[in-house]
Structures are given as C-alpha cells and as structure tokens.
Design a protein around this motif. Structure first.
Motif, mmCIF file in Angstrom:
data_model
loop_
_atom_site.group_PDB
_atom_site.id
_atom_site.type_symbol
_atom_site.label_atom_id
_atom_site.label_comp_id
_atom_site.label_asym_id
_atom_site.label_seq_id
_atom_site.Cartn_x
_atom_site.Cartn_y
_atom_site.Cartn_z
ATOM 1 N N ASP A 261 59.723 5.267 59.507
ATOM 2 C CA ASP A 261 58.363 4.761 59.669
ATOM 3 C C ASP A 261 58.060 4.450 61.133
ATOM 4 O O ASP A 261 56.929 4.649 61.605
ATOM 5 N N TYR A 262 59.051 3.975 61.869
ATOM 6 C CA TYR A 262 58.856 3.692 63.300
ATOM 7 C C TYR A 262 58.605 4.976 64.083
ATOM 8 O O TYR A 262 57.775 5.003 65.000
ATOM 9 N N PHE A 263 59.297 6.048 63.718
ATOM 10 C CA PHE A 263 59.125 7.327 64.407
ATOM 11 C C PHE A 263 57.984 8.171 63.848
ATOM 12 O O PHE A 263 57.741 9.281 64.333
ATOM 13 N N ALA A 264 57.297 7.679 62.836
ATOM 14 C CA ALA A 264 56.310 8.496 62.133
ATOM 15 C C ALA A 264 55.227 9.045 63.052
ATOM 16 O O ALA A 264 54.801 10.196 62.916
ATOM 17 N N GLN A 265 54.771 8.255 63.996
ATOM 18 C CA GLN A 265 53.706 8.728 64.872
ATOM 19 C C GLN A 265 54.163 9.878 65.758
ATOM 20 O O GLN A 265 53.348 10.696 66.188
ATOM 21 N N ALA A 266 55.461 9.960 66.015
ATOM 22 C CA ALA A 266 55.985 11.025 66.870
ATOM 23 C C ALA A 266 56.314 12.286 66.094
ATOM 24 O O ALA A 266 56.215 13.398 66.622
ATOM 25 N N GLN A 267 56.716 12.134 64.818
ATOM 26 C CA GLN A 267 57.182 13.302 64.072
ATOM 27 C C GLN A 267 56.292 13.668 62.894
ATOM 28 O O GLN A 267 56.618 14.560 62.120
ATOM 29 N N GLY A 268 55.174 12.951 62.729
ATOM 30 C CA GLY A 268 54.215 13.335 61.709
ATOM 31 C C GLY A 268 54.443 12.734 60.342
ATOM 32 O O GLY A 268 53.869 13.193 59.358
ATOM 33 N N GLY A 269 55.250 11.693 60.267
ATOM 34 C CA GLY A 269 55.534 11.053 58.992
ATOM 35 C C GLY A 269 56.931 10.481 58.998
ATOM 36 O O GLY A 269 57.661 10.575 59.992
ATOM 37 N N ARG A 270 57.306 9.856 57.883
ATOM 38 C CA ARG A 270 58.656 9.286 57.796
ATOM 39 C C ARG A 270 59.714 10.351 58.040
ATOM 40 O O ARG A 270 60.755 10.082 58.652
ATOM 41 N N TYR A 271 59.472 11.570 57.575
ATOM 42 C CA TYR A 271 60.374 12.689 57.804
ATOM 43 C C TYR A 271 59.603 13.792 58.523
ATOM 44 O O TYR A 271 58.406 13.981 58.303
ATOM 45 N N ALA A 272 60.313 14.543 59.363
ATOM 46 C CA ALA A 272 59.652 15.545 60.198
ATOM 47 C C ALA A 272 59.098 16.713 59.396
ATOM 48 O O ALA A 272 58.082 17.299 59.761
ATOM 49 N N SER A 273 59.768 17.084 58.321
ATOM 50 C CA SER A 273 59.349 18.217 57.494
ATOM 51 C C SER A 273 58.786 17.724 56.168
ATOM 52 O O SER A 273 59.506 17.070 55.399
ATOM 53 N N PRO A 274 57.524 18.025 55.867
ATOM 54 C CA PRO A 274 56.987 17.645 54.552
ATOM 55 C C PRO A 274 57.775 18.257 53.394
ATOM 56 O O PRO A 274 57.901 17.638 52.329
ATOM 57 N N ARG A 275 58.336 19.441 53.598
ATOM 58 C CA ARG A 275 59.113 20.091 52.541
ATOM 59 C C ARG A 275 60.417 19.331 52.287
ATOM 60 O O ARG A 275 60.815 19.123 51.132
ATOM 61 N N VAL A 276 61.074 18.922 53.378
ATOM 62 C CA VAL A 276 62.291 18.126 53.214
ATOM 63 C C VAL A 276 61.952 16.775 52.590
ATOM 64 O O VAL A 276 62.684 16.276 51.723
ATOM 65 N N ALA A 277 60.835 16.183 53.006
ATOM 66 C CA ALA A 277 60.412 14.905 52.420
ATOM 67 C C ALA A 277 60.229 15.034 50.912
ATOM 68 O O ALA A 277 60.647 14.154 50.137
ATOM 69 N N GLU A 278 59.631 16.121 50.478
ATOM 70 C CA GLU A 278 59.427 16.345 49.049
ATOM 71 C C GLU A 278 60.769 16.491 48.326
ATOM 72 O O GLU A 278 60.966 15.950 47.228
ATOM 73 N N ALA A 279 61.697 17.218 48.955
ATOM 74 C CA ALA A 279 63.011 17.396 48.338
ATOM 75 C C ALA A 279 63.762 16.073 48.244
ATOM 76 O O ALA A 279 64.408 15.780 47.229
ATOM 77 N N LEU A 280 63.686 15.253 49.291
ATOM 78 C CA LEU A 280 64.381 13.971 49.258
ATOM 79 C C LEU A 280 63.812 13.061 48.170
ATOM 80 O O LEU A 280 64.558 12.345 47.490
#
Length: 346
Positions: free
Chosen positions: A247-266
C-alpha cells in the motif's frame, strides 16, 4: 613491472535468486533506514563461467557484464597481474530473469565479481564485491542470500556516513518441507534503474508508528513463528507486512501489487486458504508460502488449469512454479586445466 602469464583456470559461480519481502523503515529518525526482509530461493539462479582472456567479453544478451569487468579491472588493479591486462571472458550458463523482483542485478554482479576475484587469487568477500560494484545500497538481502542463504533480515543502511552493505542481523533456516509457489507475469517488469530511484525519492513520509509496527511484526511474530515452523502464524505475519509495504508503494507501482494479473492470482490463492502471500521487491513476481510439497502441487495444478486453461475465460496466461527455500549461499567451483580429468570441479 612483473606480469604473470594467464592461467588455464576457469571459475564457475552460481548465485541464488531471492525474494525481497519488504522494508521496515523509510524514515530518517533512527540513524538507519530501510531494513530488509527476504528469503533465498533454491533452484532459480544465475550461473557463470569465467576464464582469463585477451580481451573482455560476455555472451550476447548480457551487456551489463562488460562494464562490471571494467570496474573490477580498475578496482582490483588487474592490469598488473597478467600480460593481457587482466581481461576476462564470461560465459553465462543460466540467469535469473531480469527486472521481475528476484535480484537478478545483484546476483549477476556478485557472480562476476567473485569469479574474477577467485580467477586472480584475490581474497575478498561478497560484501566487498557488492560495494565495489555499487550494489546493496538499500538492502543487504541479496548479498546475504549469496553469503549464507536462508531467511534473512538486514539492519538497514546508515543515514549519515557510509556504512557499506546493510548487515544481516538475523538469519534463520527455512523449513525444508515448506515450499514457495511463484507467480510470473512475463508481460510486465518491475521498476528498475532510474525509475526505481525516482520512485523512492517521490514516496511520502512513512509514519514512525507504522515502522514500529512492522519491526514488532518481524521480530515478535515472523521470526519466532519461523523458528517454530508455524506456517499459519508466519504466513499471516508476512502477508500483513506485504499489505503494509504494498500500500505504501501503491502510488509508484499502480496498486498494492505491480501486476493486476498477479494481484488477481494472489487473491485466488488466498481464497483457497494459502498464507504468506505477497510480491517480491518491485515485482511483478508474486509468491505464496505453502506448508508442503503435496499442497504446493495441488495449488500449482489448480492455478495452471484456471489461468491457462478453459477456466481462465480469456485471462492473460501466467506462469506458476514451485521452489524450495535455500539454506545455503552461492557456490564457487574452480577448475584447473592441468590434467585429463580436469572437468571435475575442486
């Protein structure tokens, strides 16, 4: 000036990948900052072979090796050590994927630097090589992974003065029966180079209370539960750490995780009871800590069927793979071409 003749020695170095699971403090109040947490991975590594040569060379596709060799020639004063000016030929036998959060840059630098040092009989450490090649400024996890493996916590870098590579302040063995399931998105890369440096500079102030909470989380939950091989408690601690850092890095990487696809898998893995979920470094590679090989294989096959089969409903394919934690560091083999059976490493 005396110069020695180039020997027929070759040196092979293998440097393991690592997961970087997060930082503990981004402030400037405690004398040190960052403080990394990470895990060495077995079965995913960079391996190179080094030999003396008449000019510096490296395999196609690895342009960053030549600048490393030039730095090492200057720093180690190699031009005085043989008639060819201390030149080295590097062959890359395999490498960690670049810019996906697994430490490829640091491990390549350590492999090259340690190979060159051994090739010329120079006594040096991985930390010294890292400092010479400008690695480990923020995190000592990659250097610790090369040195000793295991689950690692570093003590951060000094805010005033040059403290060198952040020291490893805790190292625990990762349970042999646990597994790490990695989620790869080959269509994306994490921040690196100038973009990474810019992102760190643009981050907002990190609350001191949040840093204190993360330090307690690692010291009083993650480390004791790992020592006790309690995967539920350990996984919960790592997931909480990851959520805070993501969440702290979200503004730099576009969200809690850098890849929306990986975020969905997690999220999919979490919905099936998995724990210890997060992203390594700037990603996009995600990870899931699993309690056994059998459980890891069940999740692996289910994930492959869902994302890469008919159940994926047109989702972009992801890659999934299962690895073990690695409780040993990098490895170095030296081969002397002075006997018929010289193919055996010593």
């Amino acid at each position: 000036m005396n110069r020695t003749k180039p020997s027929q020695r070759s040196v092979v170095v293998e440097a393991p990948a690592r997961l970087h699971m997060g930082f503990l403090d981004f402030g400037r109040l405690g004398g040190r900052r960052f403080g990394g947490v990470g895990l060495t991975i077995d079965g995913l590594s960079t391996r190179i072979r080094a030999e003396r040569a008449t000019s510096n060379s490296a395999g196609a596709g690895y342009p960053r090796i030549l600048p490393l060799l030039e730095i090492l020639q200057r720093k180690f004063d190699l031009h005085t050590m043989d008639t060819n000016g201390g030149c080295v030929r590097i062959e890359v036998e395999k490498s960690i994927p670049e810019h996906v959060g697994l430490g490829s840059g640091t491990q390549m630098a350590l492999a090259v630097g340690c190979a060159v040092a051994r090739l010329f009989d120079l006594e040096t450490s991985a930390s010294t090589v890292a400092a010479l090649l400008d690695r480990g400024r923020r995190s000592g996890i990659g250097i610790g992974a090369f040195d000793q493996g295991g689950f690692l916590v570093d003590g951060g870098s000094a805010i005033i003065g040059d403290s060198g590579v952040p020291p490893i302040v805790s190292r625990l063995a990762f349970p042999a029966h646990w597994r790490v399931l990695l989620v790869f998105d080959d269509s994306a890369q994490g921040l690196h180079g100038g973009e990474e440096s810019g992102a760190f500079c643009a981050l907002p102030m990190f609350p001191e209370a949040s840093s204190a909470q993360l330090c307690r989380l690692v010291l009083l939950r993650a480390l004791p539960s790992l020592q006790a091989a309690n995967i539920e408690e350990f996984g919960a601690a790592i997931t909480e750490l990851q959520q805070a850092i993501g969440d702290y890095f979200a503004q730099a990487q576009g969200g809690r995780y850098a890849s929306p696809r990986v975020a969905e898998a997690l999220a999919w893995f979490a919905g099936r009871g998995a724990s210890g979920i997060g992203q390594s470094s700037w990603g996009p590679t995600g990870f899931v800590i699993v309690e056994s090989e059998d459980r890891a294989q069940v999740l692996l096959e289910a994930a492959r069927a869902w994302w890469n089969g008919n159940g994926g409903n047109g989702r972009t394919a992801l890659r999934f793979a299962v690895y073990q934690g690695r409780n040993r560091g990098g490895e170095i083999w030296v081969r002397e071409a002075r006997a018929q059976n010289a193919a055996n490493y010593a």
